[in-house]
Structure formats: C-alpha cells, structure tokens
Design a protein around this motif. Structure first.
Motif, PDB file in Angstrom:
ATOM      1  N   ARG A 232       0.724  -1.003   0.205  1.00 44.44           N
ATOM      2  CA  ARG A 232      -0.036   0.187   0.279  1.00 44.44           C
ATOM      3  C   ARG A 232       0.882   0.866  -0.005  1.00 44.44           C
ATOM      4  O   ARG A 232       2.002   1.024   0.390  1.00 44.44           O
ATOM      5  N   MET A 233       0.238   2.472  -0.283  1.00 43.46           N
ATOM      6  CA  MET A 233       1.377   3.063  -0.319  1.00 43.46           C
ATOM      7  C   MET A 233       1.637   3.630   1.086  1.00 43.46           C
ATOM      8  O   MET A 233       0.828   3.590   2.085  1.00 43.46           O
ATOM      9  N   GLY A 234       2.668   4.242   0.833  1.00 46.31           N
ATOM     10  CA  GLY A 234       3.532   4.612   2.233  1.00 46.31           C
ATOM     11  C   GLY A 234       3.725   3.068   2.821  1.00 46.31           C
ATOM     12  O   GLY A 234       4.273   3.232   4.346  1.00 46.31           O
ATOM     13  N   ASP A 235       3.480   2.071   2.784  1.00 50.20           N
ATOM     14  CA  ASP A 235       3.849   1.147   3.076  1.00 50.20           C
ATOM     15  C   ASP A 235       5.739   1.255   2.798  1.00 50.20           C
ATOM     16  O   ASP A 235       6.423   1.675   2.020  1.00 50.20           O
ATOM     17  N   VAL A 236       6.357   0.857   4.142  1.00 48.32           N
ATOM     18  CA  VAL A 236       8.133   0.372   4.056  1.00 48.32           C
ATOM     19  C   VAL A 236       8.242  -0.811   2.976  1.00 48.32           C
ATOM     20  O   VAL A 236       8.316  -1.958   3.262  1.00 48.32           O
ATOM     21  N   ILE A 237       9.274  -0.375   2.114  1.00 44.60           N
ATOM     22  CA  ILE A 237       9.979  -1.572   1.190  1.00 44.60           C
ATOM     23  C   ILE A 237      10.780  -2.215   2.050  1.00 44.60           C
ATOM     24  O   ILE A 237      11.125  -3.628   1.718  1.00 44.60           O
TER      25      ILE A 237
END
Length: 121
Positions: free
Chosen positions: A112-117
């Motif tokens: 999701r947008m904002g997840d730490v990759i």
C-alpha cells in the motif's frame, strides 16, 4: 570487493601457507613469509582483500574460509536479530520483464502507499 574466485584462491593460499609453516604462524619466519605472500598477491586487489593482513588471523580464516572471515558480523544471534533485524520478505531480486530494464527488486505481495519497502539509513 573479492569475488568467489578470489576467495577460492585465498583459501588455497592460506592452506598452502599453513602447511608450509606447519601451523606455526607466530614465528618470525612465518611473518616474513606471509608478508612476501601478500606482496605476490598485491597485483590483484580483490585477492589481496580476501587474504588476512595478520598471519595470526590465518587459523580463524582457515576455520571460517576467507569469505566468512572477511565479514565478521555476517552471522548474528537470534537475540540481536529480534532487537535490530528487519524482515525483507516483501521483495525479491529478479530480472525485469521490461526490455533493457535489467535486474531489480520486485514485490512479493501487494504493497500500500506509505508501506516501507526496505529500510535504509
């Protein structure tokens, strides 16, 4: 940075050195021979980086292999991992399907947008 073949050559060199000095790495003769051995390897920076600087480190390098010896903190305790570790199972390395894009990191699940990759300093 040494490559696999540099570590393989390094392992061979330290074994031959060890056998030549009969495991006595702390003698003046052994120290002089190790200095000479490293000078012979100095034409190859990667090989030189794979070899221990100090002949007193050779027993440990033989036990671990030059690859593992060169990265002393690569194996961590489970306690250290619990405190400091990060899970990176949301990405995998691979070849891109886009023409001329090369290799990269690819998601293994929806993000999701904002997840730490991947954590980075």
């Amino acid at each position: 940075i040494p490559l696999r073949e540099d570590h393989e050559k390094g392992d061979n060199i330290i074994w031959r050195f060890w056998n030549t000095v009969h495991g006595q790495v702390d003698t003046a003769h052994a120290k002089l021979l190790w200095t000479f051995t490293r000078q012979l390897a100095s034409h190859n920076d990667r090989l030189l980086a794979a070899l221990p600087s100090d002949p007193n480190d050779i027993p440990k390098a033989i036990k671990l292999g030059t690859a593992m010896f060169s990265v002393p903190n690569v194996v961590r305790t489970s306690e250290w991992l619990e405190k400091n570790g990060r899970c990176l199972d949301n990405i995998r390395p691979g070849q891109s399907t886009l023409e001329q894009a090369g290799r990269g990191a690819f998601a293994t699940r929806s993000l999701r947008m904002g997840d730490v990759i991947a954590p980075a300093p």
